[in-house]
Design a protein around this motif. Structure first.
Motif, mmCIF file in Angstrom:
data_model
loop_
_atom_site.group_PDB
_atom_site.id
_atom_site.type_symbol
_atom_site.label_atom_id
_atom_site.label_comp_id
_atom_site.label_asym_id
_atom_site.label_seq_id
_atom_site.Cartn_x
_atom_site.Cartn_y
_atom_site.Cartn_z
ATOM 1 N N MET A 56 44.563 35.520 39.085
ATOM 2 C CA MET A 56 45.426 36.180 38.097
ATOM 3 C C MET A 56 46.207 35.145 37.298
ATOM 4 S SD MET A 56 46.669 39.543 40.287
ATOM 5 C CE MET A 56 48.174 39.696 39.375
ATOM 6 N N ARG A 57 46.614 34.085 37.924
ATOM 7 C CA ARG A 57 47.370 33.039 37.235
ATOM 8 C C ARG A 57 46.480 32.335 36.198
ATOM 9 N NH1 ARG A 57 49.073 28.621 41.024
ATOM 10 N NH2 ARG A 57 47.030 27.842 40.454
ATOM 11 N N ASP A 58 45.217 32.153 36.582
ATOM 12 C CA ASP A 58 44.292 31.479 35.677
ATOM 13 C C ASP A 58 43.687 32.436 34.644
ATOM 14 O OD1 ASP A 58 44.757 29.168 37.102
ATOM 15 O OD2 ASP A 58 42.936 29.343 38.326
ATOM 16 N N PRO A 62 39.358 42.526 33.877
ATOM 17 C CA PRO A 62 39.681 43.763 34.604
ATOM 18 C C PRO A 62 38.646 44.137 35.674
ATOM 19 C CG PRO A 62 40.029 44.102 32.264
ATOM 20 C CD PRO A 62 39.406 42.749 32.428
ATOM 21 N N ALA A 63 37.407 43.909 35.443
ATOM 22 C CA ALA A 63 36.383 44.277 36.430
ATOM 23 C C ALA A 63 36.532 43.427 37.700
ATOM 24 C CB ALA A 63 34.974 44.109 35.843
ATOM 25 N N THR A 64 36.783 42.140 37.531
ATOM 26 C CA THR A 64 36.965 41.255 38.686
ATOM 27 C C THR A 64 38.256 41.640 39.414
ATOM 28 O OG1 THR A 64 35.809 39.485 37.500
ATOM 29 C CG2 THR A 64 37.104 38.847 39.423
ATOM 30 N N MET A 65 39.280 41.935 38.653
ATOM 31 C CA MET A 65 40.553 42.384 39.243
ATOM 32 C C MET A 65 40.327 43.640 40.075
ATOM 33 S SD MET A 65 43.833 41.972 39.402
ATOM 34 C CE MET A 65 45.414 42.673 39.195
ATOM 35 N N TYR A 66 39.577 44.573 39.542
ATOM 36 C CA TYR A 66 39.267 45.818 40.258
ATOM 37 C C TYR A 66 38.510 45.511 41.554
ATOM 38 C CZ TYR A 66 37.285 50.383 41.330
ATOM 39 O OH TYR A 66 36.921 51.542 41.971
ATOM 40 N N ASN A 67 37.532 44.621 41.485
ATOM 41 C CA ASN A 67 36.767 44.251 42.676
ATOM 42 C C ASN A 67 37.666 43.627 43.759
ATOM 43 O OD1 ASN A 67 34.373 45.211 41.627
ATOM 44 N ND2 ASN A 67 33.756 43.214 40.793
ATOM 45 N N TYR A 68 38.559 42.733 43.317
ATOM 46 C CA TYR A 68 39.513 42.137 44.266
ATOM 47 C C TYR A 68 40.353 43.230 44.933
ATOM 48 C CZ TYR A 68 39.204 37.034 43.516
ATOM 49 O OH TYR A 68 38.816 35.716 43.500
ATOM 50 N N GLN A 69 40.869 44.125 44.121
ATOM 51 C CA GLN A 69 41.734 45.186 44.653
ATOM 52 C C GLN A 69 40.971 46.095 45.612
ATOM 53 O OE1 GLN A 69 43.176 46.798 40.926
ATOM 54 N NE2 GLN A 69 45.106 45.646 41.096
ATOM 55 N N GLN A 70 39.734 46.417 45.267
ATOM 56 C CA GLN A 70 38.925 47.263 46.150
ATOM 57 C C GLN A 70 38.658 46.566 47.486
ATOM 58 O OE1 GLN A 70 37.979 50.526 45.754
ATOM 59 N NE2 GLN A 70 39.459 50.321 44.099
ATOM 60 N N PHE A 71 38.345 45.267 47.390
ATOM 61 C CA PHE A 71 38.078 44.531 48.625
ATOM 62 C C PHE A 71 39.340 44.426 49.475
ATOM 63 C CE2 PHE A 71 37.186 40.675 51.170
ATOM 64 C CZ PHE A 71 36.083 41.161 51.846
#
Length: 150
Positions: A56-58, A62-71
């Motif tokens: 997030m800092r770098d 949104p799709a990668t963010m969603y994947n992180y959150q789901q995991f």
């Protein structure tokens, strides 16, 4: 109850206590494994959350963010299951501990009875020996009186 019956009951109680101890040790080992798994999951979740923070800092799409959150959500669910499993395992350990203590108390009772029986037997033998000695002394004194000229 004869001595051999009491010894047999004590042997059975000892065996039951030993089996309860083995079961308790197995449950404790399982508890340790479950605790280790929970700690591993916690560490993995913390590492993954840190990766998300770095991403997030770098800048992250949104799709990668969603994947992180789901995991992370799936890790949280796994952590909750692991906590539940650990709580259940701790209850099993507690039950096994109580069972072992109950078997130990039973064995202690038989050991106490055995000790009392041994003390009673020792006292009985001492009284018998003392009576035999008293009888010998009495008969010796009686013979000496009969043999002494008057």
């Amino acid at each position: 109850m004869s001595r051999t019956q009491l010894e047999m009951l004590a042997d059975l109680a000892r065996e039951a206590r030993d089996q309860a101890g083995i079961a308790l040790a197995q449950e404790r080992q399982s508890e340790q494994q479950t605790t280790a798994q929970l700690h591993s999951l916690n560490r993995y979740r913390a590492e993954y959350a840190e990766r998300l923070q770095l991403a997030m800092r770098d800048g992250i799409d949104p799709a990668t963010m969603y994947n992180y959150q789901q995991f992370l959500a799936s890790l949280d669910a796994a952590l909750e299951r692991a906590r539940h499993t650990l709580a259940s395992q701790q209850k099993r350990v507690q039950k096994r501990q109580q069972h072992w203590q109950q078997e130990q108390r039973k064995l202690s009772s038989y050991d106490t009875l055995t000790s009392r029986r041994l003390v009673e037997e020792h006292r009985r033998l001492e009284r018998h020996e003392q009576k035999t000695n008293d009888d010998l002394v009495t008969s010796r004194l009686a013979r000496q009186r009969n043999e002494t000229p008057q």
